[in-house]
Motif scaffolding. Sequence first.
Motif, short mmCIF file in Angstrom:
data_model
loop_
_atom_site.label_atom_id
_atom_site.label_comp_id
_atom_site.label_asym_id
_atom_site.label_seq_id
_atom_site.Cartn_x
_atom_site.Cartn_y
_atom_site.Cartn_z
N ASN A 57 54.25 68.64 85.02
CA ASN A 57 55.16 69.72 85.43
C ASN A 57 56.45 69.17 86.02
O ASN A 57 57.07 69.79 86.87
CB ASN A 57 54.46 70.65 86.44
N GLN B 55 59.33 71.33 87.57
CA GLN B 55 60.02 72.23 86.64
C GLN B 55 60.32 73.58 87.30
O GLN B 55 59.51 74.11 88.05
CB GLN B 55 59.14 72.49 85.41
N ARG C 168 57.97 74.46 80.97
CA ARG C 168 56.87 74.89 81.85
C ARG C 168 56.11 76.04 81.21
O ARG C 168 54.87 76.03 81.15
CB ARG C 168 57.41 75.34 83.21
N ASN D 86 53.94 74.79 78.38
CA ASN D 86 52.73 74.08 78.81
C ASN D 86 51.72 75.00 79.49
O ASN D 86 50.53 74.68 79.53
CB ASN D 86 53.09 72.91 79.74
N ASN D 87 52.17 76.14 79.99
CA ASN D 87 51.21 77.11 80.57
C ASN D 87 50.17 77.54 79.53
O ASN D 87 49.06 77.93 79.90
CB ASN D 87 51.93 78.35 81.10
N ASP E 196 51.30 74.57 91.34
CA ASP E 196 52.18 73.80 90.47
C ASP E 196 53.67 73.98 90.79
O ASP E 196 54.51 73.38 90.12
CB ASP E 196 51.89 74.06 89.00
#
Length: 296
Positions: free
Chosen positions: A92, A100, A107, A110-111, A273
Amino acid sequence: MPLIAEPLHDLFAARVTGLDMTRPLTEDEVAQIVGFMDRYAVCVYPNDVPLSNEQHIAFARHIGPMQHGHVLTVTGRKDRLAAWPELVDVGNIDSEGNIQAPDSRARQFNNGNRLWHTDMSFHPNRATYSALNAHRVPPAQGDTEFADERAAYDALPEAMKRRIEGLVASHSIWYSRVLSGFPEPTPEEIASRPPALHKIAQVHPTSGRKTLYLASHASHIEGMPVEEGRALLKELTDFATQHQFVYRHRWSKGDVVIWDNRCLMHRATPFEDFKYPRDMRRTTCREHAVVEPFMH
Ligand SMILES: [Fe+2]
């Protein structure tokens, strides 16, 4: 020296010790690593310190043809690890070294890893092994879960095994991204990675065991009404990710975890995060040599 594998779960997953990952491997070591993968499908290699990027890449070269460069475009993404095109950044941290931003497209992309998935099932040239090295881990949470689709297949009712034999699913990265809250993909993104087709029941090529091949990328089943196919995919995914088929890995800095995407699903789990950096770098091996042009 023989490597030692200690099981971490009743069905699959092992912790492997006795390997120095920082130097070139012998043929015998490679054979043991691959043999453990066929038996356990996910292997945890603890290391006192993270591998250098070069060591990580050199290690993965031993176990298959490697991904080199992006296989799709995320509009506006700046690659923190651009100097090492074999590495995929699943942390992250942005290219400036900061956590990020909330609206970062990288971000949000990638979630999608928080859904049960298989790396690169959206590609015709599938991923075999992913090797993820933990460079920085949050003080709590951020575990990764793995689900054994061979054990799940074995446990399916015979009628379901017959029903799914020969069925083909369409896998699109953009389907799973939208499911996980990614904004509407741009035309550039959609054009960069069309869907791929894969059978949902397969023979795992190197162990010979029958396995499911599922992922949140799977949007529908070919030749079946979309909603009916989605319901079947959900039923199978729910079955395959029951507690008894799941190993949850708590990361320590330095760990290299290798998993076989041909017979496992995995997912990231939440952590704070926006507060803690998490630096995870992945190499990916492919079923066949990579022939497509390099994509930045
Ligand atoms: Fe993944």
